[in-house]
Write a protein that holds these residues in place. Structure first.
Motif, short mmCIF file in Angstrom:
data_model
loop_
_atom_site.label_atom_id
_atom_site.label_comp_id
_atom_site.label_asym_id
_atom_site.label_seq_id
_atom_site.Cartn_x
_atom_site.Cartn_y
_atom_site.Cartn_z
N PHE A 114 0.83 -1.21 0.00
CA PHE A 114 0.00 0.00 0.00
C PHE A 114 0.86 1.26 0.00
O PHE A 114 0.56 2.23 -0.70
N GLY A 115 1.93 1.27 0.79
CA GLY A 115 2.76 2.46 0.90
C GLY A 115 3.57 2.75 -0.35
O GLY A 115 3.54 3.85 -0.91
N ARG A 116 4.32 1.74 -0.81
CA ARG A 116 5.21 1.92 -1.96
C ARG A 116 4.52 1.66 -3.30
O ARG A 116 5.03 2.05 -4.35
N GLY A 117 3.38 0.95 -3.25
CA GLY A 117 2.67 0.68 -4.49
C GLY A 117 3.12 -0.56 -5.23
O GLY A 117 2.80 -0.74 -6.41
N ASN A 171 -0.63 7.39 5.53
CA ASN A 171 -2.08 7.20 5.38
C ASN A 171 -2.36 5.95 4.57
O ASN A 171 -3.29 5.19 4.87
N ARG A 172 -1.55 5.70 3.54
CA ARG A 172 -1.71 4.49 2.73
C ARG A 172 -1.36 3.25 3.55
O ARG A 172 -2.00 2.20 3.43
N VAL A 173 -0.32 3.36 4.37
CA VAL A 173 0.07 2.23 5.23
C VAL A 173 -1.07 1.88 6.18
O VAL A 173 -1.43 0.70 6.34
N ARG A 174 -1.65 2.90 6.79
CA ARG A 174 -2.77 2.64 7.71
C ARG A 174 -3.93 2.00 6.97
O ARG A 174 -4.56 1.06 7.46
N GLU A 175 -4.22 2.50 5.77
CA GLU A 175 -5.29 1.92 4.95
C GLU A 175 -5.00 0.44 4.68
O GLU A 175 -5.90 -0.40 4.71
N GLY A 176 -3.73 0.13 4.42
CA GLY A 176 -3.35 -1.25 4.16
C GLY A 176 -3.60 -2.15 5.35
O GLY A 176 -4.17 -3.24 5.23
N TYR A 177 -3.20 -1.69 6.53
CA TYR A 177 -3.43 -2.48 7.74
C TYR A 177 -4.92 -2.70 7.97
O TYR A 177 -5.36 -3.83 8.25
N LEU A 178 -5.70 -1.64 7.90
CA LEU A 178 -7.14 -1.77 8.17
C LEU A 178 -7.83 -2.64 7.13
O LEU A 178 -8.76 -3.39 7.45
N SER A 179 -7.36 -2.57 5.89
CA SER A 179 -7.91 -3.40 4.84
C SER A 179 -7.66 -4.88 5.12
O SER A 179 -8.55 -5.72 4.96
N ARG A 180 -6.47 -5.21 5.56
CA ARG A 180 -6.15 -6.60 5.86
C ARG A 180 -6.91 -7.10 7.09
O ARG A 180 -7.36 -8.24 7.14
N ALA A 181 -7.06 -6.24 8.08
CA ALA A 181 -7.82 -6.62 9.27
C ALA A 181 -9.28 -6.86 8.93
O ALA A 181 -9.91 -7.80 9.45
#
Length: 215
Positions: A114-117, A171-181
């Motif tokens: 999510f962060g690096r794409g 913000n993208r990193v957080r989105e990634g974590y929440l998406s996986r959870a």
């Protein structure tokens, strides 16, 4: 609990979250909860956990060294992980130790995906190649607004290469974590890390105890 029972029930617990969420403090809490039940705990971290992993960690985090391109970063992380799993995680679990790890592959999806794409299927391919069937039994996510976390991190110590990224990255990193959870809720314990230390500890204690008793 007998040694035989301990070996059968050994579990792999990971703690995830962005910068400044309080992972170190809450790792200590989780360790104390497990040890209060007579469990032997192996504490480790990623990237790191081995001599090779710590060397790669230094290369990844030091802002004064040449920054790796995104794919090199990803491969360095999985190289450290391969060594970590083979020489620390699997032997500990086989010996009946519960493994408590500061970040694991969910961080790779969040930061490098999510962060690096980087394409998530590429990460999934490396995950399968390096880990086989090994996945965390439960993952604690300490969720926090990235700006608040970065403010905390700045007060704690000099910022590393990741912590110097722009707010949009986190913000993208957080989105990634929440998406996986959200995609795998049975494996995740999500804790609001914006609350006071006492509230976070109480919530984590209650949810982890519930998982230990019924998970």
């Amino acid at each position: 609990m007998s040694l035989q029972e301990n070996r059968v029930s050994a579990r792999f617990i990971t703690v995830e979250g962005g910068e400044g969420v309080g992972k170190t403090t809450n790792m200590g809490l989780i360790q104390s909860i497990l040890e209060s039940r007579g469990l032997e705990v192996c504490i480790t971290r990623e990237p790191g956990g081995t001599a090779l992993g710590e060397m790669l960690r230094t290369s990844l985090l030091n802002p004064e060294l040449e920054p790796p391109v995104a794919m090199a970063e990803l491969l360095m992380i999985f190289a450290a992980r391969a060594q970590h799993i083979s020489t620390v995680i699997e032997p500990a679990l086989a010996a009946g130790q519960w493994v408590l790890c500061d970040r694991f592959t969910d961080a790779t999806y969040a930061y490098q995906g999510f962060g690096r794409g980087i394409d998530l299927p590429a990460i999934a391919t490396l995950e399968q190649l390096v880990q086989g069937k090994r996945r965390p039994d439960v993952t604690v996510l300490l969720d926090l607004d990235p700006l608040v976390g970065l403010e905390r991190a700045q007060k704690r110590a000099e910022l590393d290469r990741f912590e110097l990224e722009e707010a949009a990255f986190f913000n993208r990193v957080r989105e990634g974590y929440l998406s996986r959870a959200k995609a795998e809720p049975a494996r995740w314990i999500v804790v609001d890390a914006a609350k006071s230390l006492e509230e976070v500890s109480s919530t984590l204690n209650a949810q982890l105890t519930r998982w230990l008793d019924h998970g």
